[in-house]
Design a protein around this motif. Structure first.
Motif, PDB file in Angstrom:
ATOM      1  N   GLY A   1       0.959  -1.406   0.034  1.00 52.96           N
ATOM      2  CA  GLY A   1       0.024   0.053   0.066  1.00 52.96           C
ATOM      3  C   GLY A   1       0.769   1.465  -0.124  1.00 52.96           C
ATOM      4  O   GLY A   1       0.262   2.298   0.314  1.00 52.96           O
ATOM      5  N   ARG A   2       1.980   1.196  -0.294  1.00 53.53           N
ATOM      6  CA  ARG A   2       2.836   2.380  -0.433  1.00 53.53           C
ATOM      7  C   ARG A   2       2.798   3.162  -1.610  1.00 53.53           C
ATOM      8  O   ARG A   2       3.569   4.106  -1.907  1.00 53.53           O
ATOM      9  N   ILE A   3       2.018   2.890  -2.733  1.00 50.79           N
ATOM     10  CA  ILE A   3       1.761   3.355  -3.825  1.00 50.79           C
ATOM     11  C   ILE A   3       0.386   4.037  -3.785  1.00 50.79           C
ATOM     12  O   ILE A   3      -0.739   3.159  -3.546  1.00 50.79           O
ATOM     13  N   TYR A   4       0.152   5.388  -3.932  1.00 52.88           N
ATOM     14  CA  TYR A   4      -1.246   5.790  -3.499  1.00 52.88           C
ATOM     15  C   TYR A   4      -2.160   5.464  -4.713  1.00 52.88           C
ATOM     16  O   TYR A   4      -1.724   5.312  -6.117  1.00 52.88           O
ATOM     17  N   ASP A   5      -3.415   5.396  -4.383  1.00 54.49           N
ATOM     18  CA  ASP A   5      -4.231   5.314  -5.435  1.00 54.49           C
ATOM     19  C   ASP A   5      -4.290   6.087  -6.378  1.00 54.49           C
ATOM     20  O   ASP A   5      -4.564   5.757  -7.734  1.00 54.49           O
ATOM     21  N   ARG A   6      -4.102   7.315  -6.521  1.00 60.33           N
ATOM     22  CA  ARG A   6      -3.812   8.576  -7.462  1.00 60.33           C
ATOM     23  C   ARG A   6      -2.810   8.226  -8.290  1.00 60.33           C
ATOM     24  O   ARG A   6      -3.005   8.715  -9.304  1.00 60.33           O
ATOM     25  N   ASP A   7      -2.021   7.501  -7.931  1.00 63.59           N
ATOM     26  CA  ASP A   7      -0.955   7.280  -8.859  1.00 63.59           C
ATOM     27  C   ASP A   7      -1.051   6.000  -9.801  1.00 63.59           C
ATOM     28  O   ASP A   7      -0.167   5.818 -10.571  1.00 63.59           O
ATOM     29  N   LEU A   8      -2.062   5.082  -9.372  1.00 59.59           N
ATOM     30  CA  LEU A   8      -2.376   3.825 -10.338  1.00 59.59           C
ATOM     31  C   LEU A   8      -2.527   3.934 -11.633  1.00 59.59           C
ATOM     32  O   LEU A   8      -2.169   3.327 -12.468  1.00 59.59           O
ATOM     33  N   PRO A   9      -3.340   5.176 -11.931  1.00 66.70           N
ATOM     34  CA  PRO A   9      -3.669   5.577 -13.399  1.00 66.70           C
ATOM     35  C   PRO A   9      -2.410   5.570 -14.316  1.00 66.70           C
ATOM     36  O   PRO A   9      -2.284   4.841 -15.213  1.00 66.70           O
ATOM     37  N   GLY A  10      -1.709   6.331 -13.902  1.00 68.59           N
ATOM     38  CA  GLY A  10      -0.332   6.643 -14.591  1.00 68.59           C
ATOM     39  C   GLY A  10       0.524   5.213 -14.507  1.00 68.59           C
ATOM     40  O   GLY A  10       1.303   5.018 -15.542  1.00 68.59           O
ATOM     41  N   LEU A  11       0.745   4.779 -13.500  1.00 68.87           N
ATOM     42  CA  LEU A  11       1.271   3.407 -13.374  1.00 68.87           C
ATOM     43  C   LEU A  11       0.837   2.320 -14.306  1.00 68.87           C
ATOM     44  O   LEU A  11       1.627   1.449 -15.009  1.00 68.87           O
ATOM     45  N   TYR A  12      -0.614   2.243 -14.352  1.00 65.80           N
ATOM     46  CA  TYR A  12      -1.200   1.388 -15.386  1.00 65.80           C
ATOM     47  C   TYR A  12      -0.877   1.985 -16.776  1.00 65.80           C
ATOM     48  O   TYR A  12      -0.589   0.745 -17.245  1.00 65.80           O
ATOM     49  N   ILE A  13      -0.846   2.770 -17.092  1.00 64.00           N
ATOM     50  CA  ILE A  13      -0.222   3.364 -18.432  1.00 64.00           C
ATOM     51  C   ILE A  13       0.882   2.839 -18.897  1.00 64.00           C
ATOM     52  O   ILE A  13       1.289   2.438 -19.861  1.00 64.00           O
ATOM     53  N   ALA A  14       1.974   3.243 -17.857  1.00 64.88           N
ATOM     54  CA  ALA A  14       3.326   2.742 -17.985  1.00 64.88           C
ATOM     55  C   ALA A  14       3.595   1.321 -18.144  1.00 64.88           C
ATOM     56  O   ALA A  14       4.053   0.781 -19.055  1.00 64.88           O
ATOM     57  N   LEU A  15       2.729   0.648 -17.320  1.00 62.10           N
ATOM     58  CA  LEU A  15       3.053  -0.835 -17.191  1.00 62.10           C
ATOM     59  C   LEU A  15       2.401  -1.394 -18.490  1.00 62.10           C
ATOM     60  O   LEU A  15       2.888  -2.595 -19.030  1.00 62.10           O
ATOM     61  N   ASP A  16       1.335  -0.903 -18.943  1.00 63.21           N
ATOM     62  CA  ASP A  16       0.670  -1.354 -20.225  1.00 63.21           C
ATOM     63  C   ASP A  16       1.423  -1.161 -21.580  1.00 63.21           C
ATOM     64  O   ASP A  16       1.670  -1.978 -22.323  1.00 63.21           O
ATOM     65  N   ALA A  17       2.481   0.012 -21.334  1.00 62.59           N
ATOM     66  CA  ALA A  17       3.123   0.040 -22.473  1.00 62.59           C
ATOM     67  C   ALA A  17       4.516  -0.740 -22.482  1.00 62.59           C
ATOM     68  O   ALA A  17       4.990  -1.375 -23.317  1.00 62.59           O
ATOM     69  N   VAL A  18       5.047  -1.104 -21.237  1.00 59.13           N
ATOM     70  CA  VAL A  18       6.078  -2.054 -21.030  1.00 59.13           C
ATOM     71  C   VAL A  18       5.633  -3.313 -21.601  1.00 59.13           C
ATOM     72  O   VAL A  18       6.343  -4.202 -22.441  1.00 59.13           O
ATOM     73  N   LEU A  19       4.435  -4.099 -21.082  1.00 60.62           N
ATOM     74  CA  LEU A  19       3.787  -5.244 -21.523  1.00 60.62           C
ATOM     75  C   LEU A  19       3.471  -5.177 -23.078  1.00 60.62           C
ATOM     76  O   LEU A  19       4.041  -6.265 -23.668  1.00 60.62           O
ATOM     77  N   GLU A  20       3.233  -4.163 -23.774  1.00 64.17           N
ATOM     78  CA  GLU A  20       2.966  -3.906 -25.251  1.00 64.17           C
ATOM     79  C   GLU A  20       4.412  -4.221 -25.843  1.00 64.17           C
ATOM     80  O   GLU A  20       4.581  -5.076 -26.592  1.00 64.17           O
ATOM     81  N   ALA A  21       5.321  -3.431 -25.448  1.00 63.37           N
ATOM     82  CA  ALA A  21       6.754  -3.628 -25.870  1.00 63.37           C
ATOM     83  C   ALA A  21       7.128  -5.062 -25.686  1.00 63.37           C
ATOM     84  O   ALA A  21       7.966  -5.772 -26.484  1.00 63.37           O
ATOM     85  N   TYR A  22       7.201  -5.890 -24.532  1.00 68.54           N
ATOM     86  CA  TYR A  22       7.665  -7.051 -24.133  1.00 68.54           C
ATOM     87  C   TYR A  22       7.026  -7.799 -25.049  1.00 68.54           C
ATOM     88  O   TYR A  22       7.614  -9.002 -25.604  1.00 68.54           O
ATOM     89  N   SER A  23       5.558  -7.706 -25.290  1.00 73.16           N
ATOM     90  CA  SER A  23       4.890  -8.735 -26.322  1.00 73.16           C
ATOM     91  C   SER A  23       5.469  -8.892 -27.690  1.00 73.16           C
ATOM     92  O   SER A  23       4.907  -9.493 -28.479  1.00 73.16           O
ATOM     93  N   ARG A  24       6.072  -7.740 -28.055  1.00 74.19           N
ATOM     94  CA  ARG A  24       6.570  -7.775 -29.496  1.00 74.19           C
ATOM     95  C   ARG A  24       7.778  -8.445 -29.305  1.00 74.19           C
ATOM     96  O   ARG A  24       8.462  -8.564 -30.534  1.00 74.19           O
TER      97      ARG A  24
END
Length: 68
Positions: free
Chosen positions: A22-45
């Protein structure tokens, strides 16, 4: 200083731990989601890397996380 390729596994483990704790604030989760999604897309390539990582993950997962 940018992380090197060897730094990323530990950095991502730390991120996962901070999310679990719980050390990551909920307000930071949308930005984290976008960044992780970009990482997973790059990884899947990189299909070879994906298959190799999955094999290594299955071989070691039980030893590192016996409760999962």
């Amino acid at each position: 200083m940018p992380l090197t390729r060897r730094d990323w596994p530990q950095a991502l483990q730390e991120l996962a731990q901070q999310l679990d704790d719980g050390r990551i604030y909920d307000r930071d989760l949308p930005g984290l989601y976008i960044a992780l999604d970009a990482v997973l897309e790059a990884y899947s390539r990189r299909p070879y890397a994906l298959l190799r990582a999955a094999d290594e993950h299955h071989a070691t997962w039980g030893r590192r996380h016996p409760s999962r």
